[in-house]
Design a protein around this motif. Structure first.
Motif, PDB file in Angstrom:
ATOM      1  N   VAL A   3      38.616  25.438  39.591  1.00 33.24           N
ATOM      2  CA  VAL A   3      37.985  26.074  40.755  1.00 33.24           C
ATOM      3  C   VAL A   3      38.915  26.882  41.435  1.00 33.24           C
ATOM      4  N   GLU A   4      40.099  26.462  41.860  1.00 32.14           N
ATOM      5  CA  GLU A   4      41.127  27.215  42.494  1.00 32.14           C
ATOM      6  C   GLU A   4      41.491  28.286  41.524  1.00 32.14           C
ATOM      7  N   GLN A   5      41.620  28.378  40.381  1.00 30.50           N
ATOM      8  CA  GLN A   5      42.118  29.338  39.855  1.00 30.50           C
ATOM      9  C   GLN A   5      41.174  30.355  39.693  1.00 30.50           C
ATOM     10  N   THR A   6      39.778  30.130  39.334  1.00 29.37           N
ATOM     11  CA  THR A   6      38.822  30.973  39.334  1.00 29.37           C
ATOM     12  C   THR A   6      38.679  31.983  40.202  1.00 29.37           C
ATOM     13  N   ILE A   7      38.763  31.230  41.730  1.00 27.69           N
ATOM     14  CA  ILE A   7      38.422  31.848  42.800  1.00 27.69           C
ATOM     15  C   ILE A   7      39.706  32.966  42.957  1.00 27.69           C
ATOM     16  N   GLN A   8      41.020  32.515  42.689  1.00 23.80           N
ATOM     17  CA  GLN A   8      41.985  33.250  42.799  1.00 23.80           C
ATOM     18  C   GLN A   8      42.005  34.605  41.955  1.00 23.80           C
ATOM     19  N   GLU A   9      41.536  34.374  40.630  1.00 30.46           N
ATOM     20  CA  GLU A   9      41.641  35.410  39.637  1.00 30.46           C
ATOM     21  C   GLU A   9      40.409  36.345  40.065  1.00 30.46           C
ATOM     22  N   ASN A  10      39.403  35.726  40.425  1.00 32.03           N
ATOM     23  CA  ASN A  10      38.184  36.715  40.961  1.00 32.03           C
ATOM     24  C   ASN A  10      38.686  37.736  41.952  1.00 32.03           C
ATOM     25  N   GLN A  11      39.463  37.230  42.855  1.00 32.91           N
ATOM     26  CA  GLN A  11      40.015  38.224  44.085  1.00 32.91           C
ATOM     27  C   GLN A  11      41.012  39.029  43.405  1.00 32.91           C
ATOM     28  N   GLU A  12      41.882  38.745  42.548  1.00 34.94           N
ATOM     29  CA  GLU A  12      42.790  39.550  41.903  1.00 34.94           C
ATOM     30  C   GLU A  12      42.238  40.891  40.959  1.00 34.94           C
ATOM     31  N   ILE A  13      40.949  40.448  40.130  1.00 33.91           N
ATOM     32  CA  ILE A  13      40.065  41.438  39.566  1.00 33.91           C
ATOM     33  C   ILE A  13      39.577  42.357  40.590  1.00 33.91           C
ATOM     34  N   LEU A  14      39.219  41.891  41.646  1.00 32.95           N
ATOM     35  CA  LEU A  14      38.432  42.788  42.513  1.00 32.95           C
ATOM     36  C   LEU A  14      39.327  43.598  43.308  1.00 32.95           C
ATOM     37  N   LYS A  15      40.619  43.198  43.707  1.00 36.32           N
ATOM     38  CA  LYS A  15      41.830  43.987  44.351  1.00 36.32           C
ATOM     39  C   LYS A  15      42.138  45.041  43.224  1.00 36.32           C
ATOM     40  N   THR A  16      42.315  44.737  42.049  1.00 36.00           N
ATOM     41  CA  THR A  16      43.026  45.740  40.961  1.00 36.00           C
ATOM     42  C   THR A  16      41.898  46.792  40.812  1.00 36.00           C
ATOM     43  N   ALA A  17      40.414  46.382  40.481  1.00 39.67           N
ATOM     44  CA  ALA A  17      39.319  47.303  40.554  1.00 39.67           C
ATOM     45  C   ALA A  17      39.383  48.410  41.610  1.00 39.67           C
ATOM     46  N   ASN A  18      39.608  47.749  42.893  1.00 35.70           N
ATOM     47  CA  ASN A  18      39.487  48.802  44.049  1.00 35.70           C
ATOM     48  C   ASN A  18      40.604  49.537  44.144  1.00 35.70           C
ATOM     49  N   ARG A  19      41.796  49.296  43.553  1.00 34.08           N
ATOM     50  CA  ARG A  19      43.077  49.935  43.696  1.00 34.08           C
ATOM     51  C   ARG A  19      43.043  51.131  42.639  1.00 34.08           C
ATOM     52  N   TYR A  20      42.269  51.059  41.516  1.00 34.89           N
ATOM     53  CA  TYR A  20      42.200  52.026  40.568  1.00 34.89           C
ATOM     54  C   TYR A  20      40.770  52.626  40.378  1.00 34.89           C
ATOM     55  N   LYS A  21      40.487  53.890  40.433  1.00 33.45           N
ATOM     56  CA  LYS A  21      39.316  54.374  40.158  1.00 33.45           C
ATOM     57  C   LYS A  21      38.550  54.044  38.891  1.00 33.45           C
ATOM     58  N   THR A  22      39.658  54.257  37.811  1.00 25.02           N
ATOM     59  CA  THR A  22      39.106  54.136  36.406  1.00 25.02           C
ATOM     60  C   THR A  22      38.902  52.592  36.171  1.00 25.02           C
ATOM     61  N   LEU A  23      39.255  51.683  36.843  1.00 26.07           N
ATOM     62  CA  LEU A  23      38.715  50.273  36.701  1.00 26.07           C
ATOM     63  C   LEU A  23      37.479  49.700  37.669  1.00 26.07           C
ATOM     64  N   GLN A  24      36.870  50.553  38.303  1.00 27.25           N
ATOM     65  CA  GLN A  24      36.149  49.961  39.276  1.00 27.25           C
ATOM     66  C   GLN A  24      34.746  49.593  38.563  1.00 27.25           C
ATOM     67  N   GLY A  25      34.177  48.250  38.812  1.00 23.83           N
ATOM     68  CA  GLY A  25      33.170  47.801  38.101  1.00 23.83           C
ATOM     69  C   GLY A  25      33.512  46.934  37.048  1.00 23.83           C
ATOM     70  N   MET A  26      34.795  46.717  36.688  1.00 24.65           N
ATOM     71  CA  MET A  26      35.343  45.881  35.662  1.00 24.65           C
ATOM     72  C   MET A  26      35.013  44.511  36.113  1.00 24.65           C
ATOM     73  N   ALA A  27      34.524  43.549  35.010  1.00 23.60           N
ATOM     74  CA  ALA A  27      34.419  42.186  35.335  1.00 23.60           C
ATOM     75  C   ALA A  27      34.529  41.551  33.888  1.00 23.60           C
ATOM     76  N   THR A  28      34.544  40.065  33.803  1.00 22.81           N
ATOM     77  CA  THR A  28      34.344  39.346  32.592  1.00 22.81           C
ATOM     78  C   THR A  28      33.839  38.226  32.795  1.00 22.81           C
ATOM     79  N   THR A  29      33.359  37.653  31.504  1.00 22.81           N
ATOM     80  CA  THR A  29      32.726  36.216  31.260  1.00 22.81           C
ATOM     81  C   THR A  29      34.179  35.555  31.335  1.00 22.81           C
ATOM     82  N   LEU A  30      33.672  34.129  31.164  1.00 20.14           N
ATOM     83  CA  LEU A  30      34.943  33.163  31.091  1.00 20.14           C
ATOM     84  C   LEU A  30      34.437  31.869  30.701  1.00 20.14           C
ATOM     85  N   VAL A  31      35.127  31.123  29.712  1.00 17.20           N
ATOM     86  CA  VAL A  31      34.919  29.915  29.237  1.00 17.20           C
ATOM     87  C   VAL A  31      36.184  29.311  29.043  1.00 17.20           C
ATOM     88  N   ILE A  32      36.572  28.008  29.685  1.00 13.39           N
ATOM     89  CA  ILE A  32      37.909  27.438  29.446  1.00 13.39           C
ATOM     90  C   ILE A  32      37.377  25.949  29.201  1.00 13.39           C
TER      91      ILE A  32
END
Length: 251
Positions: free
Chosen positions: A75-104
């Motif tokens: 739970v902690e890791q998925t929350i943390q990685e969600n924030q990391e993806i959002l921050k990276t997408a906001n930082r680079y215009k070419t990455l805006q809107g990126m997302a991913t499914t996940l099964v672990i």
């Protein structure tokens, strides 16, 4: 657990936005992870790669070895990685809107802990039966669970392409987490939706049972999905529980 995995772009996509890998922590416990990038041109492959590599590498540094602590960690890791993806997408215009499914799947000596977001799946195969462990997070499946449409309608509903939970889409990351007992001889299958779009559960069982090894089964699953015209990338990870102390993986 002895594991084998592979991924393929498929027959209709120019690039492969799936990502798969296996990691082992300080206690020798395996974490198998599959991601399917969402967003097409908006760098879904980057989101999938980030999720797998970040969560996997963080796993290698842990000492967790109990179901309860694994659940909390996921739970902690998925929350943390969600924030990391959002921050990276906001930082680079070419990455805006990126997302991913996940099964672990975290594999303990006698148990599995499963986490998922989106429509990548985990299955448990025991003898001649196959059980889908995860629920698909797409609009068609959500409507089906609410009783708004039938299973026949869900199979062709346009909402099956609309993911309702994923990493990187919103500020909230809400993975499903579950755990279950496993026995020697049980098979674990993690896949992206490209497999399920082409093969029925019965066909999956037949292909695995007719294969001489798990690596050959993985190859046959992907080849058959492509032959039957899957419209997506295809990824399969298959593991067989051989008993305590079996920690082997192959690509």
């Amino acid at each position: 657990m002895r594991l084998a995995f592979a991924t393929d772009a498929g027959t209709t996509r120019a690039e492969n936005q799936d990502y798969v890998d296996v990691f082992v922590n300080q206690k020798g416990l395996q974490l198998a992870i599959v991601a399917d990038g969402v967003g097409g041109q908006n760098a879904g492959d980057v989101a999938a790669t980030m999720a797998v590599s970040h969560i996997g590498n963080d796993w290698t540094k842990t000492n967790v070895d109990q179901v309860s602590t694994v659940r909390a960690w996921l739970v902690e890791q998925t929350i943390q990685e969600n924030q990391e993806i959002l921050k990276t997408a906001n930082r680079y215009k070419t990455l805006q809107g990126m997302a991913t499914t996940l099964v672990i799947a975290v594999i303990l000596p006698d148990a599995l802990v499963i986490a998922n977001l989106g429509d990548s799946r985990a299955y448990l195969l025991r003898r001649d039966s196959i059980l889908q462990l995860t629920q698909d997070h797409n609009l068609a499946s959500e409507l089906l669970r609410k009783g708004a449409i039938t299973s026949e309608e869900a199979a062709d509903h346009p909402g099956r392409h609309m993911i309702t939970r994923q990493l990187g889409a919103t500020e909230a990351a809400n993975p499903d987490i579950q755990d279950m007992r496993i026995k020697e001889g049980d098979l674990l299958l993690l896949t992206t939706d490209g497999l399920g779009k082409a093969l029925t559960d019965h066909e999956i069982i037949q292909i695995i049972q007719q294969s001489d090894s798990i690596s050959k089964a993985v190859a046959s699953l992907i080849t058959t999905a492509n032959q039957q015209g899957t419209p997506d990338n295809v990824t399969a990870l298959l593991g067989i529980q051989e008993g305590v102390g079996s920690q082997n993986a192959s690509k």
